[in-house]
Design an enzyme around this catalytic site. Structure first.
Site, PDB file in Angstrom:
ATOM      1  N   ARG A 142      44.363  62.254  -7.120  1.00 14.90           N
ATOM      2  CA  ARG A 142      44.463  63.210  -6.026  1.00 14.90           C
ATOM      3  C   ARG A 142      45.896  63.671  -5.888  1.00 14.90           C
ATOM      4  O   ARG A 142      46.788  62.860  -5.690  1.00 14.90           O
ATOM      5  CB  ARG A 142      44.012  62.543  -4.714  1.00 14.90           C
ATOM      6  CG  ARG A 142      42.575  62.808  -4.379  1.00 14.90           C
ATOM      7  CD  ARG A 142      42.196  62.104  -3.106  1.00 14.90           C
ATOM      8  NE  ARG A 142      42.926  62.599  -1.925  1.00 14.90           N
ATOM      9  CZ  ARG A 142      42.573  62.276  -0.680  1.00 14.90           C
ATOM     10  NH1 ARG A 142      41.554  61.501  -0.461  1.00 14.90           N
ATOM     11  NH2 ARG A 142      43.272  62.756   0.331  1.00 14.90           N
ATOM     12  N   ARG A 191      46.018  54.811  -5.301  1.00 12.33           N
ATOM     13  CA  ARG A 191      44.894  55.747  -5.401  1.00 12.33           C
ATOM     14  C   ARG A 191      45.292  56.980  -6.219  1.00 12.33           C
ATOM     15  O   ARG A 191      44.467  57.526  -6.952  1.00 12.33           O
ATOM     16  CB  ARG A 191      44.453  56.158  -3.995  1.00 12.33           C
ATOM     17  CG  ARG A 191      43.204  57.020  -3.995  1.00 12.33           C
ATOM     18  CD  ARG A 191      42.621  57.137  -2.617  1.00 12.33           C
ATOM     19  NE  ARG A 191      43.315  58.106  -1.799  1.00 12.33           N
ATOM     20  CZ  ARG A 191      43.048  58.333  -0.508  1.00 12.33           C
ATOM     21  NH1 ARG A 191      42.122  57.637   0.112  1.00 12.33           N
ATOM     22  NH2 ARG A 191      43.705  59.246   0.167  1.00 12.33           N
ATOM     23  N   ARG A 236      50.953  63.916   6.005  1.00 11.53           N
ATOM     24  CA  ARG A 236      49.639  63.479   6.506  1.00 11.53           C
ATOM     25  C   ARG A 236      49.793  62.353   7.527  1.00 11.53           C
ATOM     26  O   ARG A 236      49.102  62.325   8.545  1.00 11.53           O
ATOM     27  CB  ARG A 236      48.743  63.052   5.345  1.00 11.53           C
ATOM     28  CG  ARG A 236      48.115  64.251   4.635  1.00 11.53           C
ATOM     29  CD  ARG A 236      47.885  63.997   3.156  1.00 11.53           C
ATOM     30  NE  ARG A 236      46.892  62.986   2.878  1.00 11.53           N
ATOM     31  CZ  ARG A 236      46.884  62.246   1.762  1.00 11.53           C
ATOM     32  NH1 ARG A 236      47.818  62.418   0.849  1.00 11.53           N
ATOM     33  NH2 ARG A 236      45.953  61.353   1.569  1.00 11.53           N
ATOM     34  N   LYS A 280      38.934  54.839   5.087  1.00 16.25           N
ATOM     35  CA  LYS A 280      37.807  55.537   5.714  1.00 16.25           C
ATOM     36  C   LYS A 280      36.730  55.919   4.704  1.00 16.25           C
ATOM     37  O   LYS A 280      35.554  55.694   4.941  1.00 16.25           O
ATOM     38  CB  LYS A 280      38.266  56.829   6.416  1.00 16.25           C
ATOM     39  CG  LYS A 280      39.200  56.621   7.586  1.00 16.25           C
ATOM     40  CD  LYS A 280      39.472  57.954   8.285  1.00 16.25           C
ATOM     41  CE  LYS A 280      40.029  59.004   7.371  1.00 16.25           C
ATOM     42  NZ  LYS A 280      41.441  58.997   7.111  1.00 16.25           N
ATOM     43  N   ARG A 321      40.367  65.907  13.996  1.00 23.41           N
ATOM     44  CA  ARG A 321      41.705  65.375  13.750  1.00 23.41           C
ATOM     45  C   ARG A 321      42.709  65.800  14.807  1.00 23.41           C
ATOM     46  O   ARG A 321      43.859  65.382  14.757  1.00 23.41           O
ATOM     47  CB  ARG A 321      42.218  65.894  12.401  1.00 23.41           C
ATOM     48  CG  ARG A 321      41.966  64.959  11.239  1.00 23.41           C
ATOM     49  CD  ARG A 321      42.364  65.676   9.964  1.00 23.41           C
ATOM     50  NE  ARG A 321      42.938  64.817   8.988  1.00 23.41           N
ATOM     51  CZ  ARG A 321      42.282  64.269   7.972  1.00 23.41           C
ATOM     52  NH1 ARG A 321      40.996  64.444   7.856  1.00 23.41           N
ATOM     53  NH2 ARG A 321      42.911  63.540   7.092  1.00 23.41           N
TER      54      ARG A 321
HETATM   55  P1  ADP Z   1      43.365  61.537   4.159  1.00 21.89           P
HETATM   56  O1  ADP Z   1      42.572  60.910   5.271  1.00 21.89           O
HETATM   57  O2  ADP Z   1      43.660  60.574   3.043  1.00 21.89           O
HETATM   58  O3  ADP Z   1      44.581  62.286   4.614  1.00 21.89           O
HETATM   59  P2  ADP Z   1      41.186  63.449   3.663  1.00 21.89           P
HETATM   60  O4  ADP Z   1      40.438  63.348   2.396  1.00 21.89           O
HETATM   61  O5  ADP Z   1      40.484  63.074   4.920  1.00 21.89           O
HETATM   62  O6  ADP Z   1      42.494  62.598   3.423  1.00 21.89           O
HETATM   63  O7  ADP Z   1      41.767  64.934   3.852  1.00 21.89           O
HETATM   64  C1  ADP Z   1      42.526  65.564   2.853  1.00 21.89           C
HETATM   65  C2  ADP Z   1      43.084  66.897   3.372  1.00 21.89           C
HETATM   66  O8  ADP Z   1      41.996  67.774   3.741  1.00 21.89           O
HETATM   67  C3  ADP Z   1      43.937  66.818   4.634  1.00 21.89           C
HETATM   68  O9  ADP Z   1      45.278  66.480   4.348  1.00 21.89           O
HETATM   69  C4  ADP Z   1      43.789  68.249   5.181  1.00 21.89           C
HETATM   70  O10 ADP Z   1      44.576  69.173   4.451  1.00 21.89           O
HETATM   71  C5  ADP Z   1      42.335  68.569   4.877  1.00 21.89           C
HETATM   72  N1  ADP Z   1      41.478  68.196   6.016  1.00 21.89           N
HETATM   73  C6  ADP Z   1      40.551  67.197   6.035  1.00 21.89           C
HETATM   74  N2  ADP Z   1      39.954  67.111   7.236  1.00 21.89           N
HETATM   75  C7  ADP Z   1      40.504  68.071   8.016  1.00 21.89           C
HETATM   76  C8  ADP Z   1      40.341  68.479   9.360  1.00 21.89           C
HETATM   77  N3  ADP Z   1      39.472  67.879  10.185  1.00 21.89           N
HETATM   78  N4  ADP Z   1      41.084  69.517   9.820  1.00 21.89           N
HETATM   79  C9  ADP Z   1      41.949  70.137   9.021  1.00 21.89           C
HETATM   80  N5  ADP Z   1      42.182  69.794   7.748  1.00 21.89           N
HETATM   81  C10 ADP Z   1      41.481  68.768   7.234  1.00 21.89           C
END
Ligand code: ADP
Length: 189
Positions: free
Chosen positions: A134, A128, A146, A14, A89
């Site tokens: 990360r 990654r 996740r 993404k 989400r």
């Molecule tokens: P990935 O898609 O690789 O899991 P992201 O960079 O999108 O990683 O998100 C990393 C973390 O940030 C998530 O695991 C969560 O803890 C937090 N996060 C991101 N977007 C949201 C959201 N919409 N609602 C709640 N937590 C979020």
């Protein structure tokens, strides 16, 4: 002008594809994960609030995330369209986004879903972790969490957008350019 979401599990590409789409379409890409990471790094109040959840691979509480997105969507650069990456989400966030957009008197044009199988996702996340450092990618429990949340909360949420006729699905497997080409094809009216 386009107002869109990009959805898909962790590791589906993404972030990488968002940057490309944002350049191609001239719209701002807003990643909730990136916003959290910046705030954690700078130890802001928001960062301190989010850190424990992000490290564990859990969702940050909806109230915190919704407020943050609502604020971000009112910035000047989002007036000409936007691409939301990582939000919404779950169903609560979908309702919150619906309300925000109706307050702004705008609507979504398209929801782009990137797919990839579980094994490929885990391989990509491990790689990654080495390159970007990360912490949530280096921690196997956080990765599992996740992917679990994606299956239990985010996938059912996508079905809701599907019922609205907004979803275009693209295979996220392959080289970055290849996937980008597939996306551009899928976004054609
Ligand atoms: P990935 O898609 O690789 O899991 P992201 O960079 O999108 O990683 O998100 C990393 C973390 O940030 C998530 O695991 C969560 O803890 C937090 N996060 C991101 N977007 C949201 C959201 N919409 N609602 C709640 N937590 C979020």
């Amino acid at each position: 002008m386009t107002r869109m979401l990009i959805v898909g599990p962790a590791g589906s590409g993404k972030g990488t594809q968002s940057k490309r789409i944002s350049e191609d379409l001239g719209i701002v890409a807003i990643s909730t994960g990136d916003i959290f990471r910046v705030n954690i790094k700078e130890a802001t109040e928001l960062g301190r609030e989010a850190q424990g959840y992000v490290d564990a691979g859990d969702l940050v509480p909806d109230s915190v995330t919704n407020r943050m997105v609502e604020d971000r969507l009112t910035w000047e650069d989002a007036k000409n369209g936007f691409l939301l990456d990582g939000y919404p989400r779950n169903r609560t966030q979908v309702s919150a986004l619906d309300e925000m957009l109706s307050r702004l008197d705008v609507s979504l044009d398209v929801v782009l879903e990137l797919t990839a199988d579980r094994e490929e996702l885990i391989q990509r996340l491990k790689k990654r972790a080495e390159i970007e450092g990360r912490e949530d990618d280096a921690d196997e429990d956080a990765i599992r969490r996740r992917l679990e949340i994606f299956a239990s909360e985010t996938a059912p949420m996508i079905a809701e957008y599907d019922a609205r006729g907004l979803v275009r699905r693209v295979d996220g497997l392959g080289a970055v350019d290849e996937v980008n080409a597939r996306i551009m094809e899928a976004l054609k009216p």
